[in-house]
Design an enzyme around this catalytic site. Structure first.
Site, short mmCIF file in Angstrom:
data_model
loop_
_atom_site.label_atom_id
_atom_site.label_comp_id
_atom_site.label_asym_id
_atom_site.label_seq_id
_atom_site.Cartn_x
_atom_site.Cartn_y
_atom_site.Cartn_z
N LYS A 112 0.83 -1.21 0.00
CA LYS A 112 0.00 0.00 0.00
C LYS A 112 0.85 1.25 0.00
O LYS A 112 0.49 2.25 -0.62
CB LYS A 112 -0.98 -0.01 1.18
CG LYS A 112 -2.03 -1.09 1.02
CD LYS A 112 -3.31 -0.81 1.76
CE LYS A 112 -4.35 -1.83 1.29
NZ LYS A 112 -5.57 -1.85 2.07
N LYS A 193 -5.67 -11.01 -6.30
CA LYS A 193 -6.72 -11.10 -5.31
C LYS A 193 -7.90 -10.22 -5.70
O LYS A 193 -7.70 -9.09 -6.17
CB LYS A 193 -6.14 -10.61 -3.97
CG LYS A 193 -7.10 -10.61 -2.80
CD LYS A 193 -6.43 -10.05 -1.55
CE LYS A 193 -6.78 -8.57 -1.33
NZ LYS A 193 -7.55 -8.29 -0.12
N LYS A 196 -11.26 -4.30 -3.73
CA LYS A 196 -12.10 -3.17 -4.14
C LYS A 196 -11.35 -2.21 -5.04
O LYS A 196 -11.95 -1.45 -5.78
CB LYS A 196 -12.68 -2.44 -2.93
CG LYS A 196 -11.65 -1.85 -2.03
CD LYS A 196 -12.30 -1.21 -0.83
CE LYS A 196 -11.37 -1.21 0.34
NZ LYS A 196 -11.26 -2.49 1.00
N1 AQP Z 1 -10.05 -11.76 -2.30
C1 AQP Z 1 -10.27 -12.20 -1.07
N2 AQP Z 1 -10.43 -13.51 -0.83
C2 AQP Z 1 -10.68 -13.97 0.43
N3 AQP Z 1 -10.76 -13.14 1.50
C3 AQP Z 1 -10.61 -11.83 1.30
N4 AQP Z 1 -10.65 -10.77 2.13
C4 AQP Z 1 -10.44 -9.64 1.42
N5 AQP Z 1 -10.25 -9.94 0.13
C5 AQP Z 1 -10.36 -11.29 0.01
C6 AQP Z 1 -10.90 -10.83 3.57
O1 AQP Z 1 -11.98 -9.94 3.88
C7 AQP Z 1 -11.80 -9.43 5.20
C8 AQP Z 1 -11.94 -7.93 5.22
O2 AQP Z 1 -10.88 -7.33 4.54
P1 AQP Z 1 -10.46 -5.83 4.72
O3 AQP Z 1 -11.35 -5.13 5.66
O4 AQP Z 1 -9.00 -5.77 4.97
O5 AQP Z 1 -10.72 -5.18 3.34
P2 AQP Z 1 -10.30 -5.76 1.94
O6 AQP Z 1 -11.55 -6.08 1.23
O7 AQP Z 1 -9.24 -6.80 2.09
O8 AQP Z 1 -9.67 -4.63 1.23
P3 AQP Z 1 -9.28 -4.83 -0.28
O9 AQP Z 1 -10.48 -5.10 -1.09
O10 AQP Z 1 -8.13 -5.75 -0.37
O11 AQP Z 1 -8.96 -3.39 -0.52
P4 AQP Z 1 -7.69 -2.76 -1.02
O12 AQP Z 1 -7.97 -2.65 -2.43
O13 AQP Z 1 -7.71 -1.48 -0.27
O14 AQP Z 1 -6.54 -3.67 -0.67
C9 AQP Z 1 -10.42 -9.91 5.66
O15 AQP Z 1 -10.61 -11.04 6.49
C10 AQP Z 1 -9.75 -10.31 4.38
O16 AQP Z 1 -8.77 -11.30 4.58
#
Ligand code: AQP
Length: 329
Positions: A112, A193, A196
């Protein structure tokens, strides 16, 4: 009952399918045989810039999606992170327990911070706050996706380090990471992965997408030039991801799905999966919108959750303050 604790950031209008399968479905499962605490991580959200009105709205929307997905506020404690002051209090102590190099080695921080011009100090200390979120409740298990494994390992190390230095204070938690569904991939770029911040919105399945949009995204999922439906993440990442999602949403084994689609084309699998996803997610969408029509009720649930969480968290902070040598007030 063993305690299950986890959170999801309030950083988008809709949670995505990775959050749903990697985290939420496990939350729902855990509440059957755990004392469960699930929170909306609005404090973690501001480690990157957020618009205040949007953050407020997304906090409530995330709470609504928790409940719509099946977390029962009568059985599980649902709350907002910033409602419980113990989180930043313990986080400070854990920041002082964490090495600078240790924090800088976290891959989430490296990824990040590499993408940003202005990196906040909070992005670096993020895992200390996450450790506080967990250790405050003496969690036995933390249901998360694979991307959080390293932070959880740090949490365990911090708990052990603190316990060793000051005497037994924290339960050392286990990671609740399901091997099969720990990482859901982007439908357009099945080696990344699902996230968002997807480069192409067509690769990101939002659980609040309308049925038409869901169907379109599944139908246009990237696969490969072969024609055989088989589970092989190395050679066939796109098809394997679709099979993983299919299996996670139905509870059927990947083998049985492969057998069901034997001799059929990729298009059949995509249409079949789109139907299953609509069947599963359309009710979550409808229920979320209903819940958002009665915000007073949602707020009431969150305040009741905060009271329950605070009682436990305050006691942990009291003990931790005592252990480190803070004077009684
Ligand atoms: N792709 C994924 N597969 C399985 N688990 C996932 N998690 C996130 N992406 C996947 C799990 O969701 C929970 C919440 O995660 P977070 O609040 O850290 O947010 P995020 O969705 O992980 O953020 P993003 O989408 O990955 O956003 P950016 O783009 O900002 O990096 C966690 O338990 C996570 O493991």
């Amino acid at each position: 009952l063993p305690r299950s604790v986890s959170g999801i950031q309030a950083t988008s209008d809709s949670l995505h399918l990775g959050n749903y399968i990697g985290a939420l479905q496990q939350f729902v499962e855990h509440q059957e045989h755990h004392d469960a605490f699930y929170f909306i991580a609005n404090m973690h959200a501001i480690t990157v810039e957020q618009d205040p009105a949007e953050l407020r709205e997304r906090t409530l929307r995330t709470a609504a999606q928790f409940i719509a997905a099946g977390i029962d506020p009568e059985r599980s404690t649902i709350f907002v992170q910033s409602h419980v002051d113990a989180h930043p209090k313990l986080s400070w102590i854990l920041e002082c327990t964490t090495g600078l190099g240790e924090a800088q080695r976290m891959t989430q921080f490296k990824d990040k911070s590499a993408k940003k011009e202005n990196v906040s100090l909070g992005l670096l200390t993020y895992p200390a706050l996450m450790a506080a979120d967990i250790l405050l409740y003496q969690a036995d298990v933390v249901p998360v996706g694979e991307d959080q494994r390293q932070h959880l390992e740090l949490t365990r190390n911090l708990a052990e380090r603190f316990n060793h230095r000051y005497g037994a204070t924290f339960t050392v938690p286990e990671a609740g990471i399901l091997k099969e569904t720990a990482k859901i991939y982007d439908l357009q770029d099945p080696t990344s992965k699902m996230s968002k911040s997807a480069a192409n919105p067509a690769g990101l399945i939002n659980i609040l997408d309308e049925p038409k949009a869901l169907t379109k995204k599944f139908k246009s999922a990237v696969t490969d030039n072969d024609t055989v439906i088989a589970f092989d993440p190395e050679a066939k990442p796109g098809v394997s991801n679709l099979l993983t999602i299919y299996s996670a949403l139905t509870g059927d084994s990947v083998d049985s799905i492969v057998a069901e689609y034997e001799g059929k084309m990729y298009g059949h699998l995509k249409v079949g999966l789109a139907e299953i996803a609509v069947e599963k997610l359309a009710p979550v969408r409808e229920r979320t919108l209903e819940l958002l029509d009665d915000r007073a009720e949602l707020e009431r649930i969150l305040l009741a959750g905060a009271d329950k969480a605070q009682a436990i968290a305050d006691e942990t902070v009291r003990v931790a303050y005592e252990r480190v040598g803070f004077l009684h007030r």
